[in-house]
Design a protein around this motif. Structure first.
Motif, PDB file in Angstrom:
ATOM      1  N   GLU A 130       0.898  -1.291   0.068  1.00 34.24           N
ATOM      2  CA  GLU A 130      -0.037  -0.062  -0.111  1.00 34.24           C
ATOM      3  C   GLU A 130       0.845   1.289  -0.033  1.00 34.24           C
ATOM      4  N   THR A 131       0.855   2.028  -0.948  1.00 40.19           N
ATOM      5  CA  THR A 131       1.632   3.314  -0.964  1.00 40.19           C
ATOM      6  C   THR A 131       0.658   4.596  -0.501  1.00 40.19           C
ATOM      7  N   PHE A 132       1.355   5.519  -0.116  1.00 39.77           N
ATOM      8  CA  PHE A 132       1.046   6.664   0.511  1.00 39.77           C
ATOM      9  C   PHE A 132       1.847   7.865   0.131  1.00 39.77           C
ATOM     10  N   MET A 133       1.245   8.543  -1.005  1.00 39.35           N
ATOM     11  CA  MET A 133       1.972   9.434  -1.771  1.00 39.35           C
ATOM     12  C   MET A 133       2.437  10.708  -1.000  1.00 39.35           C
ATOM     13  N   ARG A 192       3.624  -6.240 -10.627  1.00 45.52           N
ATOM     14  CA  ARG A 192       2.696  -6.831 -11.419  1.00 45.52           C
ATOM     15  C   ARG A 192       1.482  -6.275 -11.576  1.00 45.52           C
ATOM     16  N   GLU A 193       1.172  -5.527 -10.701  1.00 47.38           N
ATOM     17  CA  GLU A 193      -0.381  -4.901 -10.700  1.00 47.38           C
ATOM     18  C   GLU A 193      -0.211  -3.449 -10.034  1.00 47.38           C
ATOM     19  N   CYS A 194      -0.777  -2.427 -10.283  1.00 46.11           N
ATOM     20  CA  CYS A 194      -0.846  -1.128  -9.816  1.00 46.11           C
ATOM     21  C   CYS A 194      -2.342  -0.852  -9.745  1.00 46.11           C
ATOM     22  N   HIS A 195      -3.021  -0.416  -8.904  1.00 47.48           N
ATOM     23  CA  HIS A 195      -4.164  -0.242  -8.594  1.00 47.48           C
ATOM     24  C   HIS A 195      -4.481   1.204  -7.864  1.00 47.48           C
ATOM     25  N   ARG A 196      -5.041   2.368  -8.564  1.00 44.98           N
ATOM     26  CA  ARG A 196      -5.472   3.422  -7.520  1.00 44.98           C
ATOM     27  C   ARG A 196      -6.450   3.125  -6.674  1.00 44.98           C
ATOM     28  N   ILE A 197      -6.565   3.249  -5.585  1.00 39.52           N
ATOM     29  CA  ILE A 197      -7.589   2.752  -4.663  1.00 39.52           C
ATOM     30  C   ILE A 197      -8.105   3.946  -3.796  1.00 39.52           C
ATOM     31  N   SER A 198      -9.506   3.583  -3.155  1.00 39.96           N
ATOM     32  CA  SER A 198      -9.890   4.464  -2.218  1.00 39.96           C
ATOM     33  C   SER A 198      -9.498   4.126  -0.607  1.00 39.96           C
ATOM     34  N   GLY A 199      -9.683   4.826   0.281  1.00 37.55           N
ATOM     35  CA  GLY A 199      -9.200   4.330   1.462  1.00 37.55           C
ATOM     36  C   GLY A 199      -8.124   5.294   2.059  1.00 37.55           C
ATOM     37  N   ASN A 200      -7.422   4.556   2.816  1.00 37.34           N
ATOM     38  CA  ASN A 200      -6.180   5.121   3.534  1.00 37.34           C
ATOM     39  C   ASN A 200      -5.196   5.501   2.662  1.00 37.34           C
ATOM     40  N   ALA A 201      -4.864   4.252   1.771  1.00 39.40           N
ATOM     41  CA  ALA A 201      -3.564   4.178   0.796  1.00 39.40           C
ATOM     42  C   ALA A 201      -4.121   5.155  -0.581  1.00 39.40           C
ATOM     43  N   CYS A 202      -2.874   5.549  -1.130  1.00 34.39           N
ATOM     44  CA  CYS A 202      -3.335   5.964  -2.773  1.00 34.39           C
ATOM     45  C   CYS A 202      -3.201   4.915  -3.746  1.00 34.39           C
TER      46      CYS A 202
END
Length: 139
Positions: free
Chosen positions: A68-71, A90-100
């Motif tokens: 989980e990344t936090f910009m 292998r995968e990168c997803h922009r997500i909602s919630g605490n992480a970016c």
């Protein structure tokens, strides 16, 4: 999408290597009729390809992890360039919630994981989750 096409898709998801004859027998149709339906599903873009699942650990043991990344800034373009350049991702997803973003990564060893995480720190802070075991749900 009728029930016959849904049945065809379900059987092909279970085993994409089925012959048209065997697929036809499973859904109680003739092979030519099933072949024509599969051809139409491909032409319509509903079936986009066929694949296999490989037990990667038996070929080349890896460490699989979710990061989980936090910009550190609101400018994500440099980070996204970094993502494209990293073979470990292998995968990168922009997500909602605490992480970016949520990254799925695969590395051969702990040293490579540490090197990757150090490089990631240039763009974002992170929380690491290493995969202990996986269960893949069949179609």
């Amino acid at each position: 999408m009728d029930n016959i096409n849904k049945a065809i898709l379900l059987e092909l998801q279970r085993n994409s290597r089925l012959s048209m004859r065997k697929l036809a027998a499973l859904i109680h149709m003739t092979a030519p009729a099933v072949t024509e339906r599969v051809r139409r599903l491909e032409e319509q873009g509903i079936i986009t390809g066929y694949t296999i699942r490989i037990d990667q650990q038996k070929i080349n043991p890896i460490i699989e992890a979710y990061v989980e990344t936090f910009m550190k800034s609101s400018h994500h373009q440099e980070f996204l360039k970094f993502v494209q350049a990293q073979k470990e991702i292998r995968e990168c997803h922009r997500i909602s919630g605490n992480a970016c973003y949520l990254l799925k990564i695969e590395v051969p060893d702990q040293g490579t994981l540490n090197t990757f995480l150090e490089a990631l720190l240039t763009y974002a802070n992170y929380r690491l989750n290493i995969v202990i075991a996986s269960t893949v749900k069949d179609a």
